[in-house]
Write a protein that holds these residues in place. Structure first.
Motif, PDB file in Angstrom:
ATOM      1  N   LEU A 167       0.808  -1.248  -0.286  1.00  0.00           N
ATOM      2  CA  LEU A 167       0.005  -0.062   0.089  1.00  0.00           C
ATOM      3  C   LEU A 167       0.743   1.203  -0.027  1.00  0.00           C
ATOM      4  CD1 LEU A 167      -2.628  -1.172   2.529  1.00  0.00           C
ATOM      5  CD2 LEU A 167      -2.808  -1.096   0.012  1.00  0.00           C
ATOM      6  N   ASN A 168       1.741   1.474  -0.945  1.00  0.00           N
ATOM      7  CA  ASN A 168       2.819   2.318  -0.994  1.00  0.00           C
ATOM      8  C   ASN A 168       2.102   3.679  -1.213  1.00  0.00           C
ATOM      9  OD1 ASN A 168       2.868   2.464  -3.726  1.00  0.00           O
ATOM     10  ND2 ASN A 168       4.908   1.464  -3.702  1.00  0.00           N
ATOM     11  N   ASP A 169       0.812   3.685  -1.629  1.00  0.00           N
ATOM     12  CA  ASP A 169       0.042   5.111  -1.972  1.00  0.00           C
ATOM     13  C   ASP A 169       0.070   5.840  -0.425  1.00  0.00           C
ATOM     14  OD1 ASP A 169      -1.507   2.919  -1.294  1.00  0.00           O
ATOM     15  OD2 ASP A 169      -3.197   4.643  -1.473  1.00  0.00           O
ATOM     16  N   LYS A 170       0.371   4.996   0.858  1.00  0.00           N
ATOM     17  CA  LYS A 170       0.228   5.541   2.113  1.00  0.00           C
ATOM     18  C   LYS A 170       1.611   6.330   2.375  1.00  0.00           C
ATOM     19  CE  LYS A 170      -3.771   3.511   2.903  1.00  0.00           C
ATOM     20  NZ  LYS A 170      -4.945   4.575   2.971  1.00  0.00           N
ATOM     21  N   LEU A 171       2.609   6.148   1.662  1.00  0.00           N
ATOM     22  CA  LEU A 171       4.123   6.418   1.891  1.00  0.00           C
ATOM     23  C   LEU A 171       4.505   7.583   1.387  1.00  0.00           C
ATOM     24  CD1 LEU A 171       6.070   2.987   1.741  1.00  0.00           C
ATOM     25  CD2 LEU A 171       5.073   4.127   3.801  1.00  0.00           C
ATOM     26  N   GLY A 172       5.236   8.308   2.012  1.00  0.00           N
ATOM     27  CA  GLY A 172       5.851   9.474   1.566  1.00  0.00           C
ATOM     28  C   GLY A 172       7.210   9.648   2.040  1.00  0.00           C
ATOM     29  N   VAL A 173       8.225  10.683   1.822  1.00  0.00           N
ATOM     30  CA  VAL A 173       9.324  10.939   2.332  1.00  0.00           C
ATOM     31  C   VAL A 173       9.427  12.370   3.067  1.00  0.00           C
ATOM     32  CG1 VAL A 173      11.897  11.175   1.620  1.00  0.00           C
ATOM     33  CG2 VAL A 173      10.412   9.426   0.673  1.00  0.00           C
ATOM     34  N   CYS A 174      10.154  12.339   4.118  1.00  0.00           N
ATOM     35  CA  CYS A 174      10.513  13.739   4.836  1.00  0.00           C
ATOM     36  C   CYS A 174      11.998  14.097   4.708  1.00  0.00           C
ATOM     37  CB  CYS A 174      10.185  13.660   6.275  1.00  0.00           C
ATOM     38  SG  CYS A 174      10.600  14.927   7.312  1.00  0.00           S
ATOM     39  N   PHE A 175      12.138  14.987   4.176  1.00  0.00           N
ATOM     40  CA  PHE A 175      13.533  15.537   3.724  1.00  0.00           C
ATOM     41  C   PHE A 175      14.404  16.244   5.063  1.00  0.00           C
ATOM     42  CE2 PHE A 175      16.543  18.396   1.447  1.00  0.00           C
ATOM     43  CZ  PHE A 175      17.078  17.579   0.064  1.00  0.00           C
ATOM     44  N   ASP A 176      15.281  15.806   5.651  1.00  0.00           N
ATOM     45  CA  ASP A 176      15.785  16.194   6.746  1.00  0.00           C
ATOM     46  C   ASP A 176      17.063  17.029   6.336  1.00  0.00           C
ATOM     47  OD1 ASP A 176      17.803  16.702   8.953  1.00  0.00           O
ATOM     48  OD2 ASP A 176      16.201  15.632  10.163  1.00  0.00           O
ATOM     49  N   THR A 177      17.086  18.145   6.239  1.00  0.00           N
ATOM     50  CA  THR A 177      18.402  18.838   5.589  1.00  0.00           C
ATOM     51  C   THR A 177      19.537  18.558   6.151  1.00  0.00           C
ATOM     52  OG1 THR A 177      18.084  20.938   6.897  1.00  0.00           O
ATOM     53  CG2 THR A 177      17.239  20.788   4.943  1.00  0.00           C
ATOM     54  N   CYS A 178      19.720  18.429   7.445  1.00  0.00           N
ATOM     55  CA  CYS A 178      20.927  18.106   7.971  1.00  0.00           C
ATOM     56  C   CYS A 178      21.332  16.569   7.872  1.00  0.00           C
ATOM     57  CB  CYS A 178      20.800  18.144   9.754  1.00  0.00           C
ATOM     58  SG  CYS A 178      21.984  17.333  10.512  1.00  0.00           S
ATOM     59  N   HIS A 179      20.536  16.000   7.791  1.00  0.00           N
ATOM     60  CA  HIS A 179      20.697  14.111   7.517  1.00  0.00           C
ATOM     61  C   HIS A 179      21.100  13.904   6.099  1.00  0.00           C
ATOM     62  CE1 HIS A 179      17.658  12.821  10.685  1.00  0.00           C
ATOM     63  NE2 HIS A 179      18.627  13.628  11.221  1.00  0.00           N
ATOM     64  N   VAL A 180      20.670  14.822   5.061  1.00  0.00           N
ATOM     65  CA  VAL A 180      20.797  14.688   3.681  1.00  0.00           C
ATOM     66  C   VAL A 180      22.196  15.234   3.317  1.00  0.00           C
ATOM     67  CG1 VAL A 180      20.213  15.762   1.497  1.00  0.00           C
ATOM     68  CG2 VAL A 180      18.478  14.517   2.699  1.00  0.00           C
ATOM     69  N   TYR A 181      22.654  16.486   3.976  1.00  0.00           N
ATOM     70  CA  TYR A 181      23.801  16.909   3.814  1.00  0.00           C
ATOM     71  C   TYR A 181      25.014  16.023   4.182  1.00  0.00           C
ATOM     72  CZ  TYR A 181      27.148  20.829   3.201  1.00  0.00           C
ATOM     73  OH  TYR A 181      28.406  21.656   3.037  1.00  0.00           O
ATOM     74  N   ASP A 182      24.779  15.795   5.614  1.00  0.00           N
ATOM     75  CA  ASP A 182      25.529  14.622   6.085  1.00  0.00           C
ATOM     76  C   ASP A 182      25.829  13.380   5.460  1.00  0.00           C
ATOM     77  OD1 ASP A 182      25.839  16.512   8.267  1.00  0.00           O
ATOM     78  OD2 ASP A 182      25.576  15.253   9.927  1.00  0.00           O
ATOM     79  N   ALA A 183      24.727  13.002   4.714  1.00  0.00           N
ATOM     80  CA  ALA A 183      24.671  11.706   3.957  1.00  0.00           C
ATOM     81  C   ALA A 183      25.527  12.050   2.751  1.00  0.00           C
ATOM     82  CB  ALA A 183      23.240  11.391   3.610  1.00  0.00           C
ATOM     83  N   GLY A 184      25.894  13.107   2.334  1.00  0.00           N
ATOM     84  CA  GLY A 184      26.732  13.169   1.020  1.00  0.00           C
ATOM     85  C   GLY A 184      25.803  13.991  -0.215  1.00  0.00           C
ATOM     86  N   TYR A 185      24.699  14.522   0.203  1.00  0.00           N
ATOM     87  CA  TYR A 185      24.152  15.277  -0.935  1.00  0.00           C
ATOM     88  C   TYR A 185      24.127  16.702  -0.643  1.00  0.00           C
ATOM     89  CZ  TYR A 185      21.677  10.961  -1.837  1.00  0.00           C
ATOM     90  OH  TYR A 185      21.319   9.693  -2.086  1.00  0.00           O
ATOM     91  N   ASN A 186      24.872  17.251  -1.806  1.00  0.00           N
ATOM     92  CA  ASN A 186      25.290  18.631  -1.393  1.00  0.00           C
ATOM     93  C   ASN A 186      24.439  19.804  -1.834  1.00  0.00           C
ATOM     94  OD1 ASN A 186      26.770  21.145  -1.081  1.00  0.00           O
ATOM     95  ND2 ASN A 186      28.524  19.997  -1.730  1.00  0.00           N
ATOM     96  N   ILE A 187      23.383  20.015  -0.848  1.00  0.00           N
ATOM     97  CA  ILE A 187      22.166  20.796  -1.174  1.00  0.00           C
ATOM     98  C   ILE A 187      22.781  22.206  -1.091  1.00  0.00           C
ATOM     99  CG2 ILE A 187      20.442  19.723  -0.182  1.00  0.00           C
ATOM    100  CD1 ILE A 187      20.723  20.915   2.491  1.00  0.00           C
ATOM    101  N   VAL A 188      24.238  22.639  -0.453  1.00  0.00           N
ATOM    102  CA  VAL A 188      24.785  23.802  -0.448  1.00  0.00           C
ATOM    103  C   VAL A 188      25.143  24.279  -1.764  1.00  0.00           C
ATOM    104  CG1 VAL A 188      26.593  25.403   0.670  1.00  0.00           C
ATOM    105  CG2 VAL A 188      25.304  23.801   1.954  1.00  0.00           C
ATOM    106  N   ASN A 189      25.729  23.735  -2.349  1.00  0.00           N
ATOM    107  CA  ASN A 189      26.275  23.910  -3.939  1.00  0.00           C
ATOM    108  C   ASN A 189      25.612  23.397  -4.855  1.00  0.00           C
ATOM    109  OD1 ASN A 189      28.744  24.963  -2.699  1.00  0.00           O
ATOM    110  ND2 ASN A 189      29.754  23.061  -2.790  1.00  0.00           N
TER     111      ASN A 189
END
Ligand code: FE
Ligand code: FE
Ligand code: ZN
Length: 277
Positions: A167-189
């Motif tokens: 039932l993945n129509d009940k699923l979404g994602v929460c984008f945590d800026t600290c986590h994403v940046y720490d994980a190696g996604y460069n939201i700054v540049n």
């Protein structure tokens, strides 16, 4: 309208959280569905919920982003820990129906040495057990920093979980800026590049909420230590880009910064002033 708020204590009930949110300039908020370390939840006061729902309507509240206890680990190597995660989430989702059509965010889990594949399998299994057709809540998987054996450190891992859930129509994602940046996604540049990558792997329509936190650690550190807005390695300019990004407009933004209420009020004001309607 910028939809922004922060974590509030649920100890005095829903209406109190609503009023507290208004007092600090927020029009959404997050709260732990029970003690963040787990344990049993207090009974829901239906009069309080009713009063809150009316209050939220009157004050144009955006979607709330409830948070599961962070000890919940659906992919533990211990059966009893997995069982606890399952029962807690089931109970939380039943409680969430008192405030229908909101968000419930959780940390996917840590595989504790079993490997990513098994971890993902266990998370899928749990979601397939707790999600039912009559649930009105959207369950959000949080993007994680990749500390220890955390799952959800990449968009691919989250996508694999979503794909495995019936039932993945009940699923979404929460984008945590600290986590994403720490994980190696460069939201700054390259914020646009990161959002494009999210879109091509998961699909931006799954992105339902933002946890807005600066980071105490440098890019790709896999640490997960939140910092106040503008005082960490991400910086204020990137936060301003995020709140004004056409692809992110309208999403509820939750601050999880190291602050008391007055500090949150200041950050909310700062961000509202930087918002270009
Ligand atoms: Fe979280
Ligand atoms: Fe978070
Ligand atoms: Zn964090």
């Amino acid at each position: 309208m910028l939809n922004i708020g922060c974590h509030l204590s649920a100890s005095k009930g829903y209406l109190h959280m609503g009023q507290e949110a208004t007092a600090i300039g927020a029009n959404t908020f997050a709260f732990f569905t029970r003690n963040p370390r787990g344990g049993s939840a207090k009974a829901i006061d239906t009069n309080d919920v009713k009063a809150f729902l009316e209050y939220a309507r009157e004050h144009n509240f955006a979607m709330l982003v409830a948070h599961a206890p962070y000890t919940l680990n659906a992919c533990s190597n211990k059966e009893e820990t997995r069982e606890f995660a399952l029962n807690t989430m089931k109970d939380d989702l039943a409680r969430m129906e008192y405030t229908p059509h909101q968000y419930y965010n959780f940390h996917p889990g840590s595989h504790v040495g079993q490997g990513v594949e098994i971890g993902i399998e266990l998370i899928i299994k749990q979601l397939n057990k707790v999600l039912t057709n009559d649930i009105t809540t959207t369950v959000l998987l949080e993007t994680m920093a990749g500390k220890g054996s955390e799952i959800g450190r990449s968009f691919e891992e989250l996508k694999t979980i979503i794909d495995g859930v019936t039932l993945n129509d009940k699923l979404g994602v929460c984008f945590d800026t600290c986590h994403v940046y720490d994980a190696g996604y460069n939201i700054v540049n390259d914020l646009d590049g990161v959002l494009d990558e999210f879109d091509s792997i998961i699909g931006l329509e799954r992105l339902k909420a933002i946890h807005m936190n600066d980071s105490k650690n440098p890019f790709a550190s896999h640490k997960d230590r939140h910092e106040k807005i503008g005082e960490g390695s991400i910086g204020f300019d990137t936060m301003v880009q995020i709140i004004n990004h056409p692809k992110l407009k309208g999403l509820p933004i939750i601050l999880e910064t190291p602050n008391e209420l007055d500090g949150y009020a200041k950050e909310i004001e700062m961000l509202r002033n930087a918002y270009k309607g």
